[in-house]
Design an enzyme around this catalytic site. Structure first.
Site, PDB file in Angstrom:
ATOM      1  N   ASP A  24      23.798  -9.295  54.982  1.00 54.74           N
ATOM      2  CA  ASP A  24      25.224  -9.121  54.652  1.00 54.74           C
ATOM      3  C   ASP A  24      26.059 -10.407  54.666  1.00 54.74           C
ATOM      4  O   ASP A  24      27.219 -10.389  55.108  1.00 54.74           O
ATOM      5  CB  ASP A  24      25.862  -8.096  55.602  1.00 54.74           C
ATOM      6  CG  ASP A  24      25.225  -6.721  55.506  1.00 54.74           C
ATOM      7  OD1 ASP A  24      24.313  -6.535  54.692  1.00 54.74           O
ATOM      8  OD2 ASP A  24      25.651  -5.829  56.263  1.00 54.74           O
ATOM      9  N   GLU A  72      26.022  -4.874  52.394  1.00 59.76           N
ATOM     10  CA  GLU A  72      26.641  -3.583  52.723  1.00 59.76           C
ATOM     11  C   GLU A  72      27.687  -3.267  51.659  1.00 59.76           C
ATOM     12  O   GLU A  72      28.478  -4.137  51.288  1.00 59.76           O
ATOM     13  CB  GLU A  72      27.319  -3.646  54.106  1.00 59.76           C
ATOM     14  CG  GLU A  72      27.969  -2.312  54.486  1.00 59.76           C
ATOM     15  CD  GLU A  72      28.651  -2.321  55.855  1.00 59.76           C
ATOM     16  OE1 GLU A  72      28.415  -3.251  56.650  1.00 59.76           O
ATOM     17  OE2 GLU A  72      29.443  -1.387  56.101  1.00 59.76           O
ATOM     18  N   LYS A 125      22.874  -1.549  50.758  1.00 60.95           N
ATOM     19  CA  LYS A 125      22.836  -0.502  51.796  1.00 60.95           C
ATOM     20  C   LYS A 125      24.228   0.058  52.031  1.00 60.95           C
ATOM     21  O   LYS A 125      25.201  -0.697  52.105  1.00 60.95           O
ATOM     22  CB  LYS A 125      22.259  -1.084  53.089  1.00 60.95           C
ATOM     23  CG  LYS A 125      23.067  -2.233  53.712  1.00 60.95           C
ATOM     24  CD  LYS A 125      22.309  -2.832  54.887  1.00 60.95           C
ATOM     25  CE  LYS A 125      23.087  -3.894  55.617  1.00 60.95           C
ATOM     26  NZ  LYS A 125      24.262  -3.437  56.332  1.00 60.95           N
ATOM     27  N   LYS A 128      25.265   0.511  58.195  1.00 61.95           N
ATOM     28  CA  LYS A 128      25.164  -0.711  58.997  1.00 61.95           C
ATOM     29  C   LYS A 128      23.693  -1.135  59.118  1.00 61.95           C
ATOM     30  O   LYS A 128      23.384  -2.309  59.065  1.00 61.95           O
ATOM     31  CB  LYS A 128      25.775  -0.486  60.388  1.00 61.95           C
ATOM     32  CG  LYS A 128      27.232  -0.010  60.378  1.00 61.95           C
ATOM     33  CD  LYS A 128      28.142  -0.926  59.589  1.00 61.95           C
ATOM     34  CE  LYS A 128      29.576  -0.420  59.584  1.00 61.95           C
ATOM     35  NZ  LYS A 128      30.422  -1.166  58.604  1.00 61.95           N
ATOM     36  N   VAL A 151      25.152 -11.380  59.414  1.00 58.76           N
ATOM     37  CA  VAL A 151      26.349 -10.910  60.133  1.00 58.76           C
ATOM     38  C   VAL A 151      26.448  -9.389  60.034  1.00 58.76           C
ATOM     39  O   VAL A 151      25.941  -8.787  59.103  1.00 58.76           O
ATOM     40  CB  VAL A 151      27.620 -11.553  59.545  1.00 58.76           C
ATOM     41  CG1 VAL A 151      27.575 -13.058  59.725  1.00 58.76           C
ATOM     42  CG2 VAL A 151      27.845 -11.197  58.077  1.00 58.76           C
ATOM     43  N   THR A 152      27.163  -8.784  61.014  1.00 61.35           N
ATOM     44  CA  THR A 152      27.595  -9.394  62.245  1.00 61.35           C
ATOM     45  C   THR A 152      26.607  -9.050  63.356  1.00 61.35           C
ATOM     46  O   THR A 152      25.955  -8.014  63.314  1.00 61.35           O
ATOM     47  CB  THR A 152      29.004  -8.910  62.662  1.00 61.35           C
ATOM     48  OG1 THR A 152      28.969  -7.489  62.899  1.00 61.35           O
ATOM     49  CG2 THR A 152      30.043  -9.207  61.617  1.00 61.35           C
ATOM     50  N   CYS A 156      25.757  -4.955  62.096  1.00 62.03           N
ATOM     51  CA  CYS A 156      24.629  -4.749  61.170  1.00 62.03           C
ATOM     52  C   CYS A 156      23.336  -5.429  61.628  1.00 62.03           C
ATOM     53  O   CYS A 156      22.244  -4.922  61.352  1.00 62.03           O
ATOM     54  CB  CYS A 156      25.019  -5.190  59.765  1.00 62.03           C
ATOM     55  SG  CYS A 156      26.237  -4.051  59.048  1.00 62.03           S
ATOM     56  N   GLN A 196      15.741  -7.062  79.511  1.00 59.73           N
ATOM     57  CA  GLN A 196      14.732  -6.053  79.872  1.00 59.73           C
ATOM     58  C   GLN A 196      13.377  -6.364  79.232  1.00 59.73           C
ATOM     59  O   GLN A 196      12.707  -5.477  78.688  1.00 59.73           O
ATOM     60  CB  GLN A 196      15.198  -4.643  79.462  1.00 59.73           C
ATOM     61  CG  GLN A 196      16.573  -4.263  80.016  1.00 59.73           C
ATOM     62  CD  GLN A 196      17.022  -2.919  79.513  1.00 59.73           C
ATOM     63  OE1 GLN A 196      16.479  -1.889  79.905  1.00 59.73           O
ATOM     64  NE2 GLN A 196      18.014  -2.929  78.623  1.00 59.73           N
TER      65      GLN A 196
HETATM   66  C1  C5J Z   1      28.248  -5.801  59.190  1.00 60.97           C
HETATM   67  C2  C5J Z   1      30.293  -4.604  59.674  1.00 60.97           C
HETATM   68  N1  C5J Z   1      27.581  -6.323  58.187  1.00 60.97           N
HETATM   69  N2  C5J Z   1      30.571  -5.350  60.741  1.00 60.97           N
HETATM   70  N3  C5J Z   1      29.211  -4.884  58.885  1.00 60.97           N
HETATM   71  O1  C5J Z   1      28.058  -6.157  60.337  1.00 60.97           O
HETATM   72  O2  C5J Z   1      31.012  -3.677  59.356  1.00 60.97           O
END
Ligand code: C5J
Length: 215
Positions: A24, A72, A125, A128, A151-152, A156, A196
């Site tokens: 993204d 996205e 897509k 996310k 990102v982010t 995502c 973990q």
């Molecule tokens: C992504 C969002 N790509 N933050 N989308 O992280 O809405």
């Protein structure tokens, strides 16, 4: 086998079954006036991932290794956008780069610095996670290890890494090649992955991966 100095421990991968996933890196998230800013975010926070990612892409491509990009976004008629998502944000509204987060619009596409090379798949897509309602799993036939960037970090990237981990992929997230609008989320988001004993992945810096590719 190349082995990267990672957290919580060494990450080994076979280059013949490894792909680089770029999530993204779209104008709508990185440029002022896009989806990210419409939610009140400081989009300049994401810029720091661009240069390291461009450098990694150059090395990765030179080594002849596969790259897959994601974007996205939604169909122009918004038929693939759940009402609950539509209600939170400016999706479909007009912005300086066209309708926000809509496929085919300038803002929906990937920033110039990280433009896909010829032949590199771009997975569109609606969610996310990059596996939800996409053919990503089919595209990854023969791939076992995923180097994850984009990102982010806490949205995502996290969702996709969790989905990938559940499907059996071994994910290495590159700390300097992922970005968040929130410095605190960047730090904690990366810590969560490697905590973990590496609950759903590994974390490393791109320089340590590049060293292994160029060895
Ligand atoms: C992504 C969002 N790509 N933050 N989308 O992280 O809405």
């Amino acid at each position: 086998m190349p082995t990267v100095d990672a957290r919580p421990g060494p990450y080994s991968f076979d280059p013949s079954s490894t792909a680089l996933l770029v999530i993204d890196m779209q104008r709508d998230f990185l440029l002022p006036g896009g989806f990210g800013e419409s939610l009140g975010n400081d989009v300049s926070q994401l810029r720091r991932a661009v240069e390291p990612l461009a450098a990694l892409l150059a090395v990765w491509r030179a080594a002849g290794l596969p790259v897959i990009h994601t974007r996205e976004g939604h169909e122009p008629d918004l038929s693939d956008c759940p009402p609950a998502k539509l209600a939170r944000g400016a999706i479909g509204q007009d912005g300086p780069y066209g309708r926000i987060l809509i496929r085919g619009e300038y803002g929906h596409d990937i920033i110039d610095e990280l433009a896909p090379a010829d032949g590199e798949p771009v997975v569109d897509k609606p969610g996310k996670g990059a596996f939800y309602a996409t053919d990503l799993d089919d595209l990854l036939k023969g791939i076992r290890s995923l180097i994850v960037t984009g990102v982010t970090t806490e949205v995502c990237v996290h969702t996709t890494v969790r989905e990938a981990n559940d499907r059996g992929y071994e994910c290495l997230v590159l700390a300097d090649c992922v970005g968040s609008y929130f410095p605190e989320f960047q730090r904690v988001g990366l810590e969560m992955i490697a905590a973990q004993g590496g609950i759903f992945g590994w974390v490393a810096d791109s320089a340590d991966l590049i060293k292994e590719i160029q060895r």
